[in-house]
Write an enzyme that holds these catalytic residues in place. Structure first.
Site, PDB file in Angstrom:
ATOM      1  N   ARG A  86       0.827  -1.208   0.000  1.00  0.00           N
ATOM      2  CA  ARG A  86       0.000   0.000   0.000  1.00  0.00           C
ATOM      3  C   ARG A  86       0.866   1.265   0.000  1.00  0.00           C
ATOM      4  O   ARG A  86       0.490   2.277  -0.588  1.00  0.00           O
ATOM      5  CB  ARG A  86      -0.910   0.006   1.234  1.00  0.00           C
ATOM      6  CG  ARG A  86      -1.922  -1.118   1.257  1.00  0.00           C
ATOM      7  CD  ARG A  86      -3.015  -0.923   0.220  1.00  0.00           C
ATOM      8  NE  ARG A  86      -4.056  -1.940   0.359  1.00  0.00           N
ATOM      9  CZ  ARG A  86      -4.082  -3.072  -0.319  1.00  0.00           C
ATOM     10  NH1 ARG A  86      -3.111  -3.333  -1.186  1.00  0.00           N
ATOM     11  NH2 ARG A  86      -5.064  -3.948  -0.152  1.00  0.00           N
ATOM     12  N   LYS A  91      -6.238   1.724   1.704  1.00  0.00           N
ATOM     13  CA  LYS A  91      -7.279   0.728   1.515  1.00  0.00           C
ATOM     14  C   LYS A  91      -7.092  -0.435   2.482  1.00  0.00           C
ATOM     15  O   LYS A  91      -6.035  -1.060   2.533  1.00  0.00           O
ATOM     16  CB  LYS A  91      -7.270   0.228   0.079  1.00  0.00           C
ATOM     17  CG  LYS A  91      -8.365  -0.777  -0.230  1.00  0.00           C
ATOM     18  CD  LYS A  91      -8.304  -1.226  -1.679  1.00  0.00           C
ATOM     19  CE  LYS A  91      -9.394  -2.255  -1.984  1.00  0.00           C
ATOM     20  NZ  LYS A  91      -9.325  -2.723  -3.397  1.00  0.00           N
TER      21      LYS A  91
END
Length: 325
Positions: free
Chosen positions: A272, A308
């Site tokens: 991420r 996310k």
């Protein structure tokens, strides 16, 4: 040998052989007379003279010796050829084993490859290892998909892949340097390069955390290499790098074409950091920031971003190594 015998023995000393024959005949006469007086028929046996018999015996001996020598020589030649063939086959086998080891070391880390070479492995046997503090890096060329096109001019995209292969090969060459020996390349996913450090006892530095700083140095080195590639290939590739530290589980999956990989939340967050990063910047988590800041690395706070599956996270940019002053 026969001629030498005739010249040295029978020639000058021929009388001795004749005298021996006469002696044999003289010793045989009383026996012949007794047999005649008893009314028995006495047949005179023809005897070959010693001077003729001796050369024949020597000739047979020499022939037997010659045949024996030929057999010994033939056996020695065959033994030499067999040994030479066996030595050649052994060297070929050793070269093949060395090649297989090099190939296996390119697929698996050295300690994992040693584990599989040490003993037979069952197909359903799972190799895994828990690591408490591993530094994980994802480095992706964010605009490579824009660069890749399939045209006749670039051989339907082959030339694009050739350039990508050269870039990845440069990254592999850098990670092979001695100062990055604590790092391990995990895999490439498209145009994304994944590496980690501290995956085994020989590379994990619990006290000094040198395996973490080594990965940070490697990330900055990749940024420099990408600038060099852009200058010499007249491209404008942009790279995003994400770093994180934490526990992971390493293992090998598959009985055929085994794949070494690492799993865990640490890996997901590192990915991420890459996907939410900024082109030409290295984004790190708070945990990694604390380690690098203590070592004197230059970092700046990016702020809070939405990640996310993780919610909001405070991240930092790595701008440089420790100052020399």
């Amino acid at each position: 040998m026969e001629a030498l015998y005739l010249a040295l023995a029978e020639g000058p000393q021929g009388v001795l052989f004749d005298n021996y024959d006469l002696l044999v005949v003289a010793n045989a006469l009383p026996t012949a007379v007794n047999e005649t007086q008893n009314g028995q028929d006495c047949q005179t046996e023809g005897k070959v003279a010693l001077r003729y018999m001796t050369p024949v015996i020597l000739l047979l001996f020499a022939l037997a010796l010659y045949l024996h020598a030929q057999q010994v020589e033939s056996t020695a030649r065959l033994d030499f050829l067999w040994k030479q063939q066996a030595t050649g086959e052994k060297e070929e086998m050793e070269e093949l084993q060395a090649y297989n080891r090099r190939l296996l070391h390119n697929i698996l880390p050295k300690d994992v490859a040693a584990h599989f070479l040490a003993r037979e492995r069952l197909n359903d046997e799972l190799y895994h290892q828990s690591c408490e503090c591993v530094a994980v890096m994802f480095a992706s060329i964010s605009n490579f998909s824009e660069f890749y096109v399939e045209l006749e001019a670039n051989n339907e995209g082959v030339e694009c892949l050739r350039l990508l292969n050269e870039i990845i090969a440069d990254f592999d060459e850098i990670i092979s340097e001695d100062k990055f020996r604590q790092l391990e390349k995990i895999k490439t996913i498209g145009s994304t390069y994944m590496a980690a450090s501290g995956l085994n006892d020989s590379t994990y530095d619990r006290e000094g955390r040198s395996h973490i700083t080594a990965l940070a140095d490697y990330a900055m080195r990749l940024m420099e290499q990408m600038k060099y590639i852009n200058e010499h290939s007249f491209n404008n590739f942009q790279m995003k790098i994400g770093l994180n530290i934490g526990p992971v589980v390493a293992g090998v999956i598959g009985a055929r074409k085994p794949q070494y990989d690492i799993w865990g939340n640490t890996v997901n967050v590192s990915s991420r950091m890459d996907s939410t990063g900024v082109p030409d910047r290295i984004q790190v988590t708070t945990d990694l920031y604390q380690v690098l800041a203590a070592k004197g690395y230059q970092l700046e706070c990016r702020g809070v971003i939405k990640v996310k599956g993780k919610g909001e996270m405070t991240t930092y940019f790595l701008n440089g190594g420790p100052s020399l002053s």
